[in-house]
Design a protein around this motif. Structure first.
Motif, PDB file in Angstrom:
ATOM      1  N   ALA A  10       0.833  -1.202   0.000  1.00 51.18           N
ATOM      2  CA  ALA A  10       0.000   0.000   0.000  1.00 51.18           C
ATOM      3  C   ALA A  10       0.869   1.254   0.000  1.00 51.18           C
ATOM      4  CB  ALA A  10      -0.914   0.004   1.215  1.00 51.18           C
ATOM      5  N   ALA A  11       1.978   1.217   0.731  1.00 45.42           N
ATOM      6  CA  ALA A  11       2.857   2.379   0.813  1.00 45.42           C
ATOM      7  C   ALA A  11       3.464   2.723  -0.544  1.00 45.42           C
ATOM      8  CB  ALA A  11       3.961   2.125   1.829  1.00 45.42           C
ATOM      9  N   LYS A  12       3.690   1.706  -1.382  1.00 43.28           N
ATOM     10  CA  LYS A  12       4.262   1.933  -2.708  1.00 43.28           C
ATOM     11  C   LYS A  12       3.221   2.478  -3.685  1.00 43.28           C
ATOM     12  CE  LYS A  12       7.643  -1.671  -2.021  1.00 43.28           C
ATOM     13  NZ  LYS A  12       8.009  -3.067  -2.287  1.00 43.28           N
ATOM     14  N   ARG A  13       1.948   2.211  -3.428  1.00 40.45           N
ATOM     15  CA  ARG A  13       0.901   2.611  -4.365  1.00 40.45           C
ATOM     16  C   ARG A  13       0.231   3.928  -4.031  1.00 40.45           C
ATOM     17  NH1 ARG A  13       1.164  -2.763  -4.346  1.00 40.45           N
ATOM     18  NH2 ARG A  13       0.608  -3.948  -6.202  1.00 40.45           N
ATOM     19  N   GLY A  20      -5.036  15.196   3.856  1.00 42.00           N
ATOM     20  CA  GLY A  20      -5.367  13.852   4.310  1.00 42.00           C
ATOM     21  C   GLY A  20      -6.033  12.977   3.278  1.00 42.00           C
ATOM     22  N   LYS A  21      -6.208  13.474   2.040  1.00 42.17           N
ATOM     23  CA  LYS A  21      -6.753  12.626   0.978  1.00 42.17           C
ATOM     24  C   LYS A  21      -5.655  11.678   0.504  1.00 42.17           C
ATOM     25  CE  LYS A  21      -9.910  16.208  -0.606  1.00 42.17           C
ATOM     26  NZ  LYS A  21     -10.195  17.149  -1.690  1.00 42.17           N
ATOM     27  N   VAL A  22      -6.066  10.617  -0.181  1.00 42.77           N
ATOM     28  CA  VAL A  22      -5.102   9.612  -0.639  1.00 42.77           C
ATOM     29  C   VAL A  22      -4.989   9.671  -2.156  1.00 42.77           C
ATOM     30  CG1 VAL A  22      -4.503   7.179  -0.611  1.00 42.77           C
ATOM     31  CG2 VAL A  22      -5.716   8.161   1.318  1.00 42.77           C
ATOM     32  N   LYS A  23      -3.750   9.873  -2.639  1.00 45.04           N
ATOM     33  CA  LYS A  23      -3.481   9.941  -4.072  1.00 45.04           C
ATOM     34  C   LYS A  23      -3.004   8.585  -4.563  1.00 45.04           C
ATOM     35  CE  LYS A  23      -0.202  12.920  -4.026  1.00 45.04           C
ATOM     36  NZ  LYS A  23       0.850  13.848  -4.436  1.00 45.04           N
ATOM     37  N   GLN A  60      -5.943   2.428   7.112  1.00 44.31           N
ATOM     38  CA  GLN A  60      -5.752   1.305   8.032  1.00 44.31           C
ATOM     39  C   GLN A  60      -4.469   0.551   7.695  1.00 44.31           C
ATOM     40  OE1 GLN A  60      -9.321  -0.967   7.564  1.00 44.31           O
ATOM     41  NE2 GLN A  60     -10.461   0.213   9.091  1.00 44.31           N
ATOM     42  N   GLU A  61      -4.158   0.475   6.399  1.00 44.47           N
ATOM     43  CA  GLU A  61      -2.960  -0.254   5.976  1.00 44.47           C
ATOM     44  C   GLU A  61      -1.697   0.543   6.173  1.00 44.47           C
ATOM     45  OE1 GLU A  61      -3.638  -1.678   2.031  1.00 44.47           O
ATOM     46  OE2 GLU A  61      -5.143  -3.113   2.699  1.00 44.47           O
TER      47      GLU A  61
END
Length: 66
Positions: A10-13, A20-23, A60-61
């Motif tokens: 998950a950290a790589k993606r 705080g949004k996820v790209k 969470q991941e």
């Protein structure tokens, strides 16, 4: 209590924005590009923002992401 581990896949993606949004990087721009239209390839160049339920799951991941 021990530290929580980050899911490296998950950290790589994914990465977090300042708010705080996820790209994430869109898929489909690695190979077989000749049959895809220029408009489609142009849209795939830009990153995306995860939806609300997926954002909760990604956080969470990656407990120390933000």
């Amino acid at each position: 209590m021990p530290k929580m581990k980050t899911r490296k896949s998950a950290a790589k993606r994914f990465s977090f924005t300042g708010t705080g949004k996820v790209k994430y990087k869109k898929q489909g721009l690695r190979h077989i590009l000749t049959k895809k239209s220029s408009k489609r390839k142009r849209g795939l160049r830009h990153g995306g923002i995860l939806s609300k339920p997926e954002t909760v799951r990604a956080k969470q991941e990656m407990p120390y992401g933000k």
